[in-house]
Design an enzyme around this catalytic site. Structure first.
Site, PDB file in Angstrom:
ATOM      1  N   GLU A  53       0.779  -1.186   0.210  1.00  0.00           N
ATOM      2  CA  GLU A  53      -0.020  -0.115  -0.051  1.00  0.00           C
ATOM      3  C   GLU A  53       0.863   1.334  -0.123  1.00  0.00           C
ATOM      4  O   GLU A  53       1.898   1.525   1.093  1.00  0.00           O
ATOM      5  CB  GLU A  53      -0.878  -0.097   1.245  1.00  0.00           C
ATOM      6  CG  GLU A  53      -2.537   0.558   0.855  1.00  0.00           C
ATOM      7  CD  GLU A  53      -2.278   1.897   0.864  1.00  0.00           C
ATOM      8  OE1 GLU A  53      -2.756   2.512  -0.023  1.00  0.00           O
ATOM      9  OE2 GLU A  53      -1.623   2.799   1.625  1.00  0.00           O
ATOM     10  N   SER A  54       0.785   1.757  -1.216  1.00  0.00           N
ATOM     11  CA  SER A  54       1.722   3.026  -1.209  1.00  0.00           C
ATOM     12  C   SER A  54       1.781   4.231  -0.288  1.00  0.00           C
ATOM     13  O   SER A  54       2.571   4.813   0.204  1.00  0.00           O
ATOM     14  CB  SER A  54       1.891   3.474  -2.716  1.00  0.00           C
ATOM     15  OG  SER A  54       0.446   4.028  -2.969  1.00  0.00           O
ATOM     16  N   CYS A  84       4.718  -2.293  -8.184  1.00  0.00           N
ATOM     17  CA  CYS A  84       3.232  -2.004  -7.872  1.00  0.00           C
ATOM     18  C   CYS A  84       3.142  -0.867  -6.989  1.00  0.00           C
ATOM     19  O   CYS A  84       3.642   0.268  -7.575  1.00  0.00           O
ATOM     20  CB  CYS A  84       2.534  -3.275  -7.234  1.00  0.00           C
ATOM     21  SG  CYS A  84       0.726  -3.176  -7.342  1.00  0.00           S
ATOM     22  N   ILE A 145      -2.316  -7.001  -8.900  1.00  0.00           N
ATOM     23  CA  ILE A 145      -3.243  -6.728  -7.941  1.00  0.00           C
ATOM     24  C   ILE A 145      -3.437  -5.377  -7.425  1.00  0.00           C
ATOM     25  O   ILE A 145      -2.610  -4.495  -7.045  1.00  0.00           O
ATOM     26  CB  ILE A 145      -2.651  -7.399  -6.418  1.00  0.00           C
ATOM     27  CG1 ILE A 145      -2.284  -9.015  -6.555  1.00  0.00           C
ATOM     28  CG2 ILE A 145      -3.511  -7.570  -5.229  1.00  0.00           C
ATOM     29  CD1 ILE A 145      -1.378  -9.466  -5.854  1.00  0.00           C
ATOM     30  N   ARG A 146      -4.834  -5.050  -7.698  1.00  0.00           N
ATOM     31  CA  ARG A 146      -5.245  -3.505  -7.313  1.00  0.00           C
ATOM     32  C   ARG A 146      -4.221  -2.747  -8.213  1.00  0.00           C
ATOM     33  O   ARG A 146      -3.619  -1.622  -7.730  1.00  0.00           O
ATOM     34  CB  ARG A 146      -5.522  -3.331  -6.055  1.00  0.00           C
ATOM     35  CG  ARG A 146      -6.335  -4.020  -5.261  1.00  0.00           C
ATOM     36  CD  ARG A 146      -6.989  -3.432  -3.871  1.00  0.00           C
ATOM     37  NE  ARG A 146      -7.671  -2.290  -4.052  1.00  0.00           N
ATOM     38  CZ  ARG A 146      -7.350  -1.232  -3.073  1.00  0.00           C
ATOM     39  NH1 ARG A 146      -6.684  -1.457  -2.065  1.00  0.00           N
ATOM     40  NH2 ARG A 146      -7.949  -0.004  -3.310  1.00  0.00           N
ATOM     41  N   HIS A 181       3.545  -7.847 -10.126  1.00  0.00           N
ATOM     42  CA  HIS A 181       4.164  -8.263  -9.017  1.00  0.00           C
ATOM     43  C   HIS A 181       5.168  -9.447  -9.372  1.00  0.00           C
ATOM     44  O   HIS A 181       4.590 -10.626  -9.400  1.00  0.00           O
ATOM     45  CB  HIS A 181       3.231  -8.926  -8.101  1.00  0.00           C
ATOM     46  CG  HIS A 181       2.501  -7.876  -7.180  1.00  0.00           C
ATOM     47  ND1 HIS A 181       3.062  -7.433  -5.926  1.00  0.00           N
ATOM     48  CD2 HIS A 181       1.370  -7.199  -7.572  1.00  0.00           C
ATOM     49  CE1 HIS A 181       1.983  -6.651  -5.548  1.00  0.00           C
ATOM     50  NE2 HIS A 181       1.093  -6.286  -6.351  1.00  0.00           N
ATOM     51  N   GLU A 183       7.435 -10.676  -8.003  1.00  0.00           N
ATOM     52  CA  GLU A 183       7.850 -11.510  -7.066  1.00  0.00           C
ATOM     53  C   GLU A 183       6.839 -12.429  -6.607  1.00  0.00           C
ATOM     54  O   GLU A 183       6.899 -13.591  -5.827  1.00  0.00           O
ATOM     55  CB  GLU A 183       8.054 -10.840  -5.419  1.00  0.00           C
ATOM     56  CG  GLU A 183       6.923 -10.371  -4.806  1.00  0.00           C
ATOM     57  CD  GLU A 183       6.021  -8.935  -5.507  1.00  0.00           C
ATOM     58  OE1 GLU A 183       6.259  -8.905  -6.926  1.00  0.00           O
ATOM     59  OE2 GLU A 183       5.088  -8.509  -5.079  1.00  0.00           O
TER      60      GLU A 183
END
Ligand code: GLN
Length: 201
Positions: A53-54, A84, A145-146, A181, A183
């Protein structure tokens, strides 16, 4: 070689796992440092900013006194890879798909405009094969993802992969940013690309 992962929140250990695998596959003697304190930034040769979450990552980096120093080091040439939320941290301009332009603490080191939650509710999360010419013919499984999207690039920031007209992987000099992502796909090629570029410096 030591690669730091900004370790406040998000996919920290997934990146650590992928980096260790990539080091082994390349036969590189590498180590991973989970970075929380400003002093640790002096010990690393490159940095990964994970997804998550940035706003949370940015606020914590600010509170720990890491945000400004890390931004300066990246501007001076420290290789950095943001995934992301980490890509959002790199951008000079951040918008939200619903509320428009937003102010949140970011590194602001890359000449791109990024839109948070670009794909909206209907398609919050999905997986799709991406064509990434820099990695060769074999497609790369993109886990979104979002996810945000990179909608504008300037000053030598270039797309390395696109999906439906927007950029999902970009580079500007020492900076890489992916809106997906890497990873989480089990494919170490992007981590290896990042490590190989570090070796060449
Ligand atoms: N939507 C998140 C953000 O705006 C990013 C999502 C992610 O990193 N998986 O920070």
């Amino acid at each position: 070689m030591r690669i730091g992962i900004l370790a406040y929140q998000g996919g920290i250990y997934e990146h650590e796992y992928m980096l260790r695998r990539a080091f082994t596959e390349l036969g590189v003697n590498g180590d991973v440092i989970l970075v929380k304190k400003p002093s640790q930034l002096r010990e690393i040769d490159g940095v990964i900013i994970p997804g998550g979450e940035s706003t949370t990552i940015g606020r914590l980096a600010e509170r720990f006194g890491v945000l400004d120093l890390l931004g300066d080091l990246i501007r001076e040439g420290l290789p950095a890879f943001g995934t992301c939320a980490g890509a959002i941290m790199m951008a000079k301009k951040v918008r939200d798909s619903v509320i428009g332009e937003i102010q949140q603490p970011v590194l602001g080191v890359m000449d791109v405009e990024i839109v948070r939650n670009y794909y909206g509710r209907q398609r919050e999360s999905f997986e799709i094969d991406l064509s990434i010419p820099a990695l060769g013919e074999e497609p790369f499984r993109g886990v979104f993802i979002r996810a945000p999207a990179i909608v504008k690039l300037w000053n030598g920031a270039v797309p390395l992969a696109k999906l439906e007209g927007v950029t999902v992987l970009a580079r500007q000099k020492n900076i890489l940013a992916s809106t997906f992502h890497p990873e989480l796909s089990g494919d170490t090629r992007l981590h290896k690309l990042f490590i190989e570029e570090l070796i060449r410096r």
